[in-house]
Enzyme design. Structure first.
Site, PDB file in Angstrom:
ATOM      1  N   ASN A  37       4.608  91.140  41.022  1.00 49.90           N
ATOM      2  CA  ASN A  37       3.441  90.970  41.891  1.00 49.90           C
ATOM      3  C   ASN A  37       2.999  92.292  42.506  1.00 49.90           C
ATOM      4  OD1 ASN A  37       5.936  90.606  43.294  1.00 49.90           O
ATOM      5  ND2 ASN A  37       4.954  89.522  44.957  1.00 49.90           N
ATOM      6  N   VAL A  38       1.673  92.376  42.683  1.00 50.23           N
ATOM      7  CA  VAL A  38       1.040  93.573  43.241  1.00 50.23           C
ATOM      8  C   VAL A  38       0.164  93.112  44.405  1.00 50.23           C
ATOM      9  CG1 VAL A  38      -0.444  95.557  42.777  1.00 50.23           C
ATOM     10  CG2 VAL A  38       0.983  94.628  40.935  1.00 50.23           C
TER      11      VAL A  38
ATOM     12  N   ASN B  42      -2.029  93.471  48.107  1.00 50.56           N
ATOM     13  CA  ASN B  42      -3.167  94.291  48.519  1.00 50.56           C
ATOM     14  C   ASN B  42      -3.400  94.063  50.003  1.00 50.56           C
ATOM     15  OD1 ASN B  42      -6.315  94.608  48.879  1.00 50.56           O
ATOM     16  ND2 ASN B  42      -5.749  95.730  47.039  1.00 50.56           N
ATOM     17  N   ALA B  43      -3.858  95.099  50.684  1.00 50.76           N
ATOM     18  CA  ALA B  43      -4.096  94.993  52.125  1.00 50.76           C
ATOM     19  C   ALA B  43      -5.105  93.891  52.452  1.00 50.76           C
ATOM     20  CB  ALA B  43      -4.579  96.331  52.676  1.00 50.76           C
ATOM     21  N   SER B  44      -5.927  93.523  51.485  1.00 51.18           N
ATOM     22  CA  SER B  44      -6.889  92.448  51.715  1.00 51.18           C
ATOM     23  C   SER B  44      -6.243  91.068  51.563  1.00 51.18           C
ATOM     24  CB  SER B  44      -8.046  92.548  50.728  1.00 51.18           C
ATOM     25  OG  SER B  44      -7.587  92.187  49.450  1.00 51.18           O
ATOM     26  N   TYR B  45      -4.954  91.050  51.220  1.00 52.97           N
ATOM     27  CA  TYR B  45      -4.178  89.819  50.983  1.00 52.97           C
ATOM     28  C   TYR B  45      -4.706  89.006  49.796  1.00 52.97           C
ATOM     29  CZ  TYR B  45      -1.737  90.444  55.486  1.00 52.97           C
ATOM     30  OH  TYR B  45      -0.987  90.917  56.517  1.00 52.97           O
TER      31      TYR B  45
ATOM     32  N   CYS C 158      -0.460  88.104  41.072  1.00 54.11           N
ATOM     33  CA  CYS C 158       0.861  87.510  40.863  1.00 54.11           C
ATOM     34  C   CYS C 158       1.553  88.170  39.669  1.00 54.11           C
ATOM     35  CB  CYS C 158       0.739  86.018  40.590  1.00 54.11           C
ATOM     36  SG  CYS C 158       0.329  85.029  42.029  1.00 54.11           S
TER      37      CYS C 158
ATOM     38  N   GLU D 214       3.027  86.799  37.096  1.00 51.53           N
ATOM     39  CA  GLU D 214       2.676  86.216  35.798  1.00 51.53           C
ATOM     40  C   GLU D 214       1.338  86.773  35.312  1.00 51.53           C
ATOM     41  OE1 GLU D 214       3.493  84.815  38.659  1.00 51.53           O
ATOM     42  OE2 GLU D 214       4.024  82.710  38.418  1.00 51.53           O
TER      43      GLU D 214
ATOM     44  N   CYS E  90      -1.797  80.857  38.254  1.00 52.89           N
ATOM     45  CA  CYS E  90      -0.978  81.406  37.161  1.00 52.89           C
ATOM     46  C   CYS E  90      -0.733  80.374  36.073  1.00 52.89           C
ATOM     47  CB  CYS E  90       0.342  81.942  37.706  1.00 52.89           C
ATOM     48  SG  CYS E  90       0.098  83.503  38.583  1.00 52.89           S
TER      49      CYS E  90
HETATM   50  N1  THU Z   1       3.504  85.118  43.683  1.00 54.88           N
HETATM   51  C1  THU Z   1       3.614  85.433  42.357  1.00 54.88           C
HETATM   52  O1  THU Z   1       3.741  86.618  41.990  1.00 54.88           O
HETATM   53  N2  THU Z   1       3.573  84.421  41.456  1.00 54.88           N
HETATM   54  C2  THU Z   1       3.448  83.109  41.775  1.00 54.88           C
HETATM   55  O2  THU Z   1       3.297  82.276  40.885  1.00 54.88           O
HETATM   56  C3  THU Z   1       3.523  82.677  43.172  1.00 54.88           C
HETATM   57  C4  THU Z   1       3.335  83.774  44.176  1.00 54.88           C
HETATM   58  C5  THU Z   1       3.505  86.213  44.674  1.00 54.88           C
HETATM   59  C6  THU Z   1       2.178  86.473  45.323  1.00 54.88           C
HETATM   60  C7  THU Z   1       2.576  87.134  46.615  1.00 54.88           C
HETATM   61  O3  THU Z   1       2.684  88.529  46.386  1.00 54.88           O
HETATM   62  C8  THU Z   1       3.965  86.583  46.908  1.00 54.88           C
HETATM   63  O4  THU Z   1       4.392  85.916  45.732  1.00 54.88           O
HETATM   64  C9  THU Z   1       3.998  85.605  48.065  1.00 54.88           C
HETATM   65  O5  THU Z   1       3.067  84.611  47.882  1.00 54.88           O
END
Ligand code: THU
EC number: 3.5.4.5
Length: 152
Positions: free
Chosen positions: A46-47, A49-52, A57, A59, A102
């Site tokens: 997961n990456v 961002n400050a904007s949330y 994700c 995947e 995802c």
């Molecule tokens: N996240 C994922 O990378 N994959 C998912 O299927 C569920 C959530 C990440 C997004 C965010 O960076 C962190 O989990 C908390 O929600």
């Protein structure tokens, strides 16, 4: 790695990927490992961002990698791991399931691959794993088949 085998190795690859997450806001590290038909494994994390709301994700990051390489039709299985880092380990005892977006993004590659892919969902500490077919997680999916993009 053979097509549908070695679940544990795929989960280990997802855990390695989770170590490369950029998640300073949630502190929740997710790794995804995609198994391709030829045995190759492509990972993502997961990456945030400050904007949330613009967070990517794990995947989605991994699917973007295979799509950009021309391998979107080569997917066989995926493993997803999530948890909070404690030192070099990831902790968390419950399997992490893919979010709704995802599931849809995985479905694009699954339909293109003509495979109801295996989805292995693992806890951060690796103690719990649940495995599904994507069609269980996203029944009656809308996808490229509905737009006539899947040749027989
Ligand atoms: N996240 C994922 O990378 N994959 C998912 O299927 C569920 C959530 C990440 C997004 C965010 O960076 C962190 O989990 C908390 O929600």
């Amino acid at each position: 790695m053979s097509e549908f085998d070695d679940r544990d190795a795929l989960i280990a690859a997802a855990r390695d990927a989770a170590a490369r997450a950029y998640a300073p806001y949630s502190g929740f590290h997710v790794g995804a490992a995609l198994l391709l038909r030829n045995g190759d494994v492509v990972t993502g994390a997961n990456v945030e961002n400050a904007s949330y709301g613009l967070t990517l994700c794990a995947e989605t990051a991994a699917i973007a990698k295979i799509a950009n390489e021309g391998w979107i039709g080569e997917l066989a299985a995926v493993a997803i791991v999530g948890g909070r880092p404690e030192g070099s380990a990831l902790v968390g005892g419950d399997p992490v399931h893919p979010c709704g977006r995802c599931r849809q993004i995985l479905n694009e590659a699954a339909e293109r691959s003509k495979t109801d892919i295996l989805v292995h969902c693992a806890s951060g500490d690796g103690s719990a794993v649940k495995s599904y077919r994507l069609s269980e997680l996203l029944p009656a999916a809308f996808g490229p088949k509905d737009l006539g993009l899947i040749p027989d």
